[in-house]
Design a protein around this motif. Structure first.
Motif, PDB file in Angstrom:
ATOM      1  N   VAL A   1       0.983  -1.142  -0.015  1.00  0.00           N
ATOM      2  CA  VAL A   1      -0.150   0.045  -0.230  1.00  0.00           C
ATOM      3  C   VAL A   1       0.893   1.274  -0.221  1.00  0.00           C
ATOM      4  CG1 VAL A   1      -1.699   1.301   1.400  1.00  0.00           C
ATOM      5  CG2 VAL A   1      -2.046  -1.003   1.117  1.00  0.00           C
ATOM      6  N   ARG A   2       0.774   2.163  -0.967  1.00  0.00           N
ATOM      7  CA  ARG A   2       1.437   3.341  -1.373  1.00  0.00           C
ATOM      8  C   ARG A   2       0.585   4.499  -0.808  1.00  0.00           C
ATOM      9  NH1 ARG A   2       6.338   2.007  -3.826  1.00  0.00           N
ATOM     10  NH2 ARG A   2       6.167  -0.069  -4.934  1.00  0.00           N
ATOM     11  N   GLU A   3      -0.669   4.311  -0.940  1.00  0.00           N
ATOM     12  CA  GLU A   3      -1.605   5.455  -0.771  1.00  0.00           C
ATOM     13  C   GLU A   3      -2.847   5.098  -0.004  1.00  0.00           C
ATOM     14  OE1 GLU A   3      -4.515   8.669  -2.767  1.00  0.00           O
ATOM     15  OE2 GLU A   3      -3.125   7.384  -4.069  1.00  0.00           O
ATOM     16  N   TYR A   4      -3.224   5.377   1.224  1.00  0.00           N
ATOM     17  CA  TYR A   4      -4.160   5.096   2.137  1.00  0.00           C
ATOM     18  C   TYR A   4      -4.973   6.123   2.403  1.00  0.00           C
ATOM     19  CZ  TYR A   4      -5.924   3.244   6.354  1.00  0.00           C
ATOM     20  OH  TYR A   4      -7.195   2.744   7.198  1.00  0.00           O
ATOM     21  N   ARG A   5      -6.305   6.161   2.628  1.00  0.00           N
ATOM     22  CA  ARG A   5      -7.315   7.184   3.017  1.00  0.00           C
ATOM     23  C   ARG A   5      -8.310   6.525   3.788  1.00  0.00           C
ATOM     24  NH1 ARG A   5     -12.487   9.305   0.176  1.00  0.00           N
ATOM     25  NH2 ARG A   5     -12.167  11.566   0.471  1.00  0.00           N
ATOM     26  N   GLU A   6      -8.603   7.127   4.705  1.00  0.00           N
ATOM     27  CA  GLU A   6      -9.793   6.945   5.714  1.00  0.00           C
ATOM     28  C   GLU A   6     -10.972   8.012   5.513  1.00  0.00           C
ATOM     29  OE1 GLU A   6      -8.240   4.860   9.709  1.00  0.00           O
ATOM     30  OE2 GLU A   6      -7.775   6.939   9.503  1.00  0.00           O
ATOM     31  N   ALA A   7     -12.022   7.559   5.669  1.00  0.00           N
ATOM     32  CA  ALA A   7     -13.207   8.067   5.598  1.00  0.00           C
ATOM     33  C   ALA A   7     -14.316   7.879   6.276  1.00  0.00           C
ATOM     34  CB  ALA A   7     -13.645   8.226   3.760  1.00  0.00           C
ATOM     35  N   ALA A   8     -15.264   8.911   6.636  1.00  0.00           N
ATOM     36  CA  ALA A   8     -16.457   8.683   7.574  1.00  0.00           C
ATOM     37  C   ALA A   8     -17.608   8.836   6.723  1.00  0.00           C
ATOM     38  CB  ALA A   8     -16.136   9.509   8.639  1.00  0.00           C
ATOM     39  N   ARG A   9     -18.596   7.946   6.867  1.00  0.00           N
ATOM     40  CA  ARG A   9     -19.895   7.957   6.163  1.00  0.00           C
ATOM     41  C   ARG A   9     -21.016   7.849   7.144  1.00  0.00           C
ATOM     42  NH1 ARG A   9     -17.697   8.702   1.639  1.00  0.00           N
ATOM     43  NH2 ARG A   9     -15.549   7.666   1.258  1.00  0.00           N
ATOM     44  N   ALA A  10     -22.242   7.914   6.625  1.00  0.00           N
ATOM     45  CA  ALA A  10     -23.419   7.680   7.435  1.00  0.00           C
ATOM     46  C   ALA A  10     -24.640   7.380   6.724  1.00  0.00           C
ATOM     47  CB  ALA A  10     -23.435   8.913   8.504  1.00  0.00           C
ATOM     48  N   VAL A  11     -25.778   6.840   7.824  1.00  0.00           N
ATOM     49  CA  VAL A  11     -27.044   6.579   7.219  1.00  0.00           C
ATOM     50  C   VAL A  11     -27.592   7.256   8.094  1.00  0.00           C
ATOM     51  CG1 VAL A  11     -28.931   4.803   6.852  1.00  0.00           C
ATOM     52  CG2 VAL A  11     -26.493   3.997   6.458  1.00  0.00           C
ATOM     53  N   LEU A  12     -28.045   8.567   7.911  1.00  0.00           N
ATOM     54  CA  LEU A  12     -28.591   9.486   8.600  1.00  0.00           C
ATOM     55  C   LEU A  12     -30.222   9.723   8.297  1.00  0.00           C
ATOM     56  CD1 LEU A  12     -26.110  12.163   7.659  1.00  0.00           C
ATOM     57  CD2 LEU A  12     -26.369  10.998   9.907  1.00  0.00           C
ATOM     58  N   PHE A  13     -31.011   9.814   9.528  1.00  0.00           N
ATOM     59  CA  PHE A  13     -32.554   9.687   9.573  1.00  0.00           C
ATOM     60  C   PHE A  13     -33.070  10.901   9.866  1.00  0.00           C
ATOM     61  CE2 PHE A  13     -31.128   5.049   9.753  1.00  0.00           C
ATOM     62  CZ  PHE A  13     -32.114   4.660   9.112  1.00  0.00           C
ATOM     63  N   ASP A  14     -33.982  11.320   9.132  1.00  0.00           N
ATOM     64  CA  ASP A  14     -34.636  12.571   9.470  1.00  0.00           C
ATOM     65  C   ASP A  14     -36.032  12.365  10.198  1.00  0.00           C
ATOM     66  OD1 ASP A  14     -36.739  11.919   7.557  1.00  0.00           O
ATOM     67  OD2 ASP A  14     -36.449  13.626   6.270  1.00  0.00           O
TER      68      ASP A  14
ATOM     69  N   GLY B   1     -20.361  11.641   3.106  1.00  0.00           N
ATOM     70  CA  GLY B   1     -19.278  11.585   3.949  1.00  0.00           C
ATOM     71  C   GLY B   1     -18.226  11.770   3.069  1.00  0.00           C
ATOM     72  N   GLY B   2     -17.271  11.597   3.623  1.00  0.00           N
ATOM     73  CA  GLY B   2     -15.905  11.900   2.895  1.00  0.00           C
ATOM     74  C   GLY B   2     -14.561  11.825   3.854  1.00  0.00           C
ATOM     75  N   GLY B   3     -13.440  12.177   3.356  1.00  0.00           N
ATOM     76  CA  GLY B   3     -12.309  11.798   3.851  1.00  0.00           C
ATOM     77  C   GLY B   3     -12.179  12.638   5.211  1.00  0.00           C
ATOM     78  N   ILE B   4     -11.384  11.951   6.128  1.00  0.00           N
ATOM     79  CA  ILE B   4     -10.910  12.529   7.302  1.00  0.00           C
ATOM     80  C   ILE B   4      -9.676  13.290   7.463  1.00  0.00           C
ATOM     81  CG2 ILE B   4     -10.244  11.780   9.621  1.00  0.00           C
ATOM     82  CD1 ILE B   4     -11.756   9.232   9.140  1.00  0.00           C
ATOM     83  N   GLU B   5      -9.855  14.624   7.730  1.00  0.00           N
ATOM     84  CA  GLU B   5      -8.657  15.611   7.488  1.00  0.00           C
ATOM     85  C   GLU B   5      -7.811  15.512   8.625  1.00  0.00           C
ATOM     86  OE1 GLU B   5     -10.657  19.379   6.716  1.00  0.00           O
ATOM     87  OE2 GLU B   5     -11.373  18.604   4.550  1.00  0.00           O
ATOM     88  N   PRO B   6      -6.696  15.936   8.416  1.00  0.00           N
ATOM     89  CA  PRO B   6      -5.677  15.830   9.662  1.00  0.00           C
ATOM     90  C   PRO B   6      -6.360  16.877  10.857  1.00  0.00           C
ATOM     91  CG  PRO B   6      -4.698  16.472   7.510  1.00  0.00           C
ATOM     92  CD  PRO B   6      -5.958  16.552   7.179  1.00  0.00           C
ATOM     93  N   GLY B   7      -6.245  16.199  11.776  1.00  0.00           N
ATOM     94  CA  GLY B   7      -6.579  16.870  13.040  1.00  0.00           C
ATOM     95  C   GLY B   7      -7.869  16.567  13.457  1.00  0.00           C
ATOM     96  N   GLU B   8      -8.675  15.628  12.540  1.00  0.00           N
ATOM     97  CA  GLU B   8     -10.252  15.224  12.744  1.00  0.00           C
ATOM     98  C   GLU B   8     -10.190  13.985  13.277  1.00  0.00           C
ATOM     99  OE1 GLU B   8     -12.940  17.582   9.696  1.00  0.00           O
ATOM    100  OE2 GLU B   8     -12.062  16.008   9.086  1.00  0.00           O
TER     101      GLU B   8
END
Length: 168
Positions: free
Chosen positions: A17-30, A50-57
């Motif tokens: 693995v040379r490139e690694y990305r972490e992301a957060a997503r959700a099933v959200l209910f109104d 959802g989307g990528g987790i930025e540095p410091g988050e």
């Protein structure tokens, strides 16, 4: 967080693995039990917010930011569904962490220039409709193929009651 699936293209031979990305997503209910999906009209597929987790988050902070940007909503995270690991190329890995939550307030999405160029549209539907819609998508690009597989895992986990606290 529990691993729900690993997704890779058939016959893909994994390398270091040379490139690694972490992301957060959700099933959200109104308040009516509807969930938001983003329709990417340029490539003809739907996706969970959802989307990528930025540095410091952390994961939850990233998800709250993404929900505000992509859905225009304040949200409360109520539980975890699990994670999916995607191998989109021999040396690229993405881990998506999926949560459940409640929509606290609705506003207007603040799409990026890239999202606008890709024709992002916010749509609301029931969980069952979302599963059927994503299942029928025929994405016009490789990224959409991965997103469809990933988000079906998350939506199905919600339907199957993976997170009892949310009542999905």
């Amino acid at each position: 967080m529990e691993l729900l699936a690993e997704i890779k293209e058939p016959d893909l031979i994994l390398a270091e693995v040379r490139e690694y990305r972490e992301a957060a997503r959700a099933v959200l209910f109104d308040e009516r039990g509807l969930i938001p999906l983003l329709y990417v009209s340029k490539y003809r597929f739907h996706k969970l917010p959802g989307g990528g987790i930025e540095p410091g988050e952390n994961r939850v902070e990233a998800l709250i930011r993404e929900a505000r940007e992509e859905v225009g909503s304040a949200v409360e995270i109520t539980g975890e569904l699990g994670k999916v690991v995607e191998y989109r190329a021999a040396d690229f890995q993405q881990t998506s962490y999926c949560f459940t939550g409640k929509i606290l307030s609705k506003g207007t999405p603040d799409f990026t220039e890239r999202e606008i160029a890709h024709g992002f549209q916010l749509v609301w539907m029931s969980l069952e409709e979302a599963i059927a819609t994503v299942n029928q998508d025929k994405a016009l690009n490789r990224e959409g193929w991965f997103i469809r597989q990933r988000d079906l895992v998350f939506l199905t986990a919600c339907k199957n009651g993976k997170d009892k606290r949310q009542g999905c």
